[in-house]
Design a protein around this motif. Structure first.
Motif, mmCIF file in Angstrom:
data_model
loop_
_atom_site.group_PDB
_atom_site.id
_atom_site.type_symbol
_atom_site.label_atom_id
_atom_site.label_comp_id
_atom_site.label_asym_id
_atom_site.label_seq_id
_atom_site.Cartn_x
_atom_site.Cartn_y
_atom_site.Cartn_z
ATOM 1 N N ASP A 189 0.869 -1.496 -0.166
ATOM 2 C CA ASP A 189 0.114 -0.308 0.125
ATOM 3 C C ASP A 189 0.849 1.139 0.001
ATOM 4 N N PHE A 190 2.104 1.119 0.449
ATOM 5 C CA PHE A 190 2.905 2.447 0.623
ATOM 6 C C PHE A 190 3.894 2.337 -0.391
ATOM 7 N N GLU A 191 3.751 1.458 -1.380
ATOM 8 C CA GLU A 191 4.945 1.297 -2.520
ATOM 9 C C GLU A 191 4.176 1.668 -3.781
ATOM 10 N N ASN A 192 3.175 1.297 -4.133
ATOM 11 C CA ASN A 192 2.416 1.649 -5.397
ATOM 12 C C ASN A 192 1.901 2.975 -5.689
ATOM 13 N N THR A 193 2.400 3.970 -5.413
ATOM 14 C CA THR A 193 1.895 5.212 -5.461
ATOM 15 C C THR A 193 3.106 6.296 -5.175
ATOM 16 N N GLN A 272 -8.555 5.771 -4.170
ATOM 17 C CA GLN A 272 -9.230 4.875 -3.332
ATOM 18 C C GLN A 272 -8.635 4.649 -2.198
ATOM 19 N N PHE A 273 -7.382 5.195 -2.062
ATOM 20 C CA PHE A 273 -6.429 4.839 -1.004
ATOM 21 C C PHE A 273 -6.641 6.079 0.127
ATOM 22 N N ILE A 274 -7.298 7.166 -0.121
ATOM 23 C CA ILE A 274 -7.524 8.167 0.728
ATOM 24 C C ILE A 274 -7.997 7.797 2.027
ATOM 25 N N PRO A 275 -8.981 6.930 2.218
ATOM 26 C CA PRO A 275 -9.604 6.746 3.335
ATOM 27 C C PRO A 275 -8.584 5.980 4.448
ATOM 28 N N LYS A 276 -8.175 5.010 3.711
ATOM 29 C CA LYS A 276 -7.061 4.181 4.511
ATOM 30 C C LYS A 276 -5.816 5.034 4.842
ATOM 31 N N ALA A 277 -5.329 5.718 4.064
ATOM 32 C CA ALA A 277 -4.369 6.779 4.202
ATOM 33 C C ALA A 277 -4.413 7.716 5.529
ATOM 34 N N ASN A 321 -17.193 2.815 4.174
ATOM 35 C CA ASN A 321 -17.527 1.209 3.981
ATOM 36 C C ASN A 321 -16.097 0.411 4.119
ATOM 37 N N ILE A 322 -15.093 0.936 5.052
ATOM 38 C CA ILE A 322 -14.096 0.268 5.108
ATOM 39 C C ILE A 322 -14.275 -1.259 5.634
#
Length: 331
Positions: A189-193, A272-277, A321-322
């Motif tokens: 998650d912390f690599e592909n961005t 899409q990753f904003i909520p988890k970030a 809706n996580i």
């Protein structure tokens, strides 16, 4: 009588004023006053015409090299005319001062004053401008690194939980909940961005806005390296908790993201990753509160953990809706 050891002190504003006037060659009519204590201590130096901000770093909080990296970053951003509070050199060109405080060596730095006001309820136009400014900062620092912390799963999720264990029992449902959050994240998650330098604390309390919408961001104390969508997510989550009317929140978030993407596009994965970030950054700061109990002890309690912090994490997860975490509150 032996002087009892000290772990933290609040330095005299009057003495600091005299110290600063000598170091920076300021006129004698400048007065110094304590603005607030916190992670670090902030003082204002003013002659009623010009104001400077004097930050005294807490003992053993930042190394001299970490502070130097922060100040060099600010000089880079300022050199490119981005809206940040920047460091002021002393008479000899030095940016960092050393102070022999009761608890030991502390560091200090002088900054330009951010004109304007802190605005809790931002209008849509300002949200757009904040997004654009954030994107400009990210664009300039993309793929760059500084000699400071790197924000990844370990530093954002795993290590903060270890700090919390020094304050709370792992048997608490809230602790099980926080531990379980780690299962929502993969190292990838912390690599592909997009990576670069991050501020990690951009929200209304760390910026000033003038009447003509000039924005100045300050307090880069947590700057480091990582995926830059962390800054985007953190701003969105702070906005979410400020705006009780979620239709208003959505409109302001839309303008913020529109402003950001007017300068720098976000990939579908990043959006899409904003909520988890944002979840990751909030867990990190809970770990900071545990790590800096001298600063946070007025509110760091089991009740705070349950009623304020975990409740906010859960409301954010429910809104987006996580997926439910593997470790439930019942263990």
């Amino acid at each position: 009588m032996t002087t009892f050891p000290t772990i933290a002190s609040t330095l005299s504003a009057k003495a600091l004023g005299e110290f600063a006037k000598e170091k920076y060659g300021l006129p004698q009519n400048y007065e110094c006053r304590l603005f607030r204590t916190g992670m670090n201590h902030t003082y204002f130096l003013s002659d009623n015409k010009t104001t400077y901000v004097l930050r005294v770093y807490s003992y053993h909080w930042r190394s001299k090299s970490e502070i130097s990296e922060e100040l060099n970053l600010l000089n880079l951003l300022n050199a490119h005319h981005l809206g940040v509070s920047f460091p002021i050199p002393d008479k000899h060109g030095e940016l960092i001062q050393e102070i022999d405080a009761p608890e030991g060596l502390r560091y200090a730095a002088l900054f330009s004053f951010a004109k304007g006001e802190k605005i809790r309820f931002l209008d849509e136009e300002t949200c757009f401008s904040i997004g654009a400014l954030m994107a400009k900062i990210h664009d300039l620092t993309a793929n760059k690194t500084i000699d400071r912390i790197s924000y990844d799963k370990a530093s954002l999720i795993t290590q903060p939980y270890e700090h919390l264990k020094t304050c709370f029992s792992e048997t608490l449902p809230e602790m099980k909940f926080i531990k379980g959050l780690g299962e929502l994240f993969q190292d990838t998650d912390f690599e592909n961005t997009q990576k670069g330098i991050v501020h990690l604390d951009i929200w209304y309390d760390n910026m000033a806005v003038t009447d003509d919408k000039v924005i100045t961001v300050f307090d880069f104390d947590f700057c480091g390296n990582g995926i830059q969508v962390l800054d985007v997510g953190y701003f969105c989550k702070q906005l979410f908790h400020i705006e009780t009317d979620k239709k208003t929140y959505e409109q302001k978030k839309k303008q913020f993201l529109k402003g950001y993407q007017s300068i720098r596009l976000l990939s579908d994965h990043e959006l899409q990753f904003i909520p988890k970030a944002s979840l990751a950054v909030f867990v990190f700061y809970l770990g900071v509160q545990a790590q800096r109990f001298d600063w946070s002890n007025i509110f760091l309690s089991e009740n705070y953990l349950k009623m304020f912090y975990v409740a906010r994490l859960k409301s954010w997860m429910a809104y987006h809706n996580i997926e439910k975490i593997a470790v439930t509150e019942d263990g």
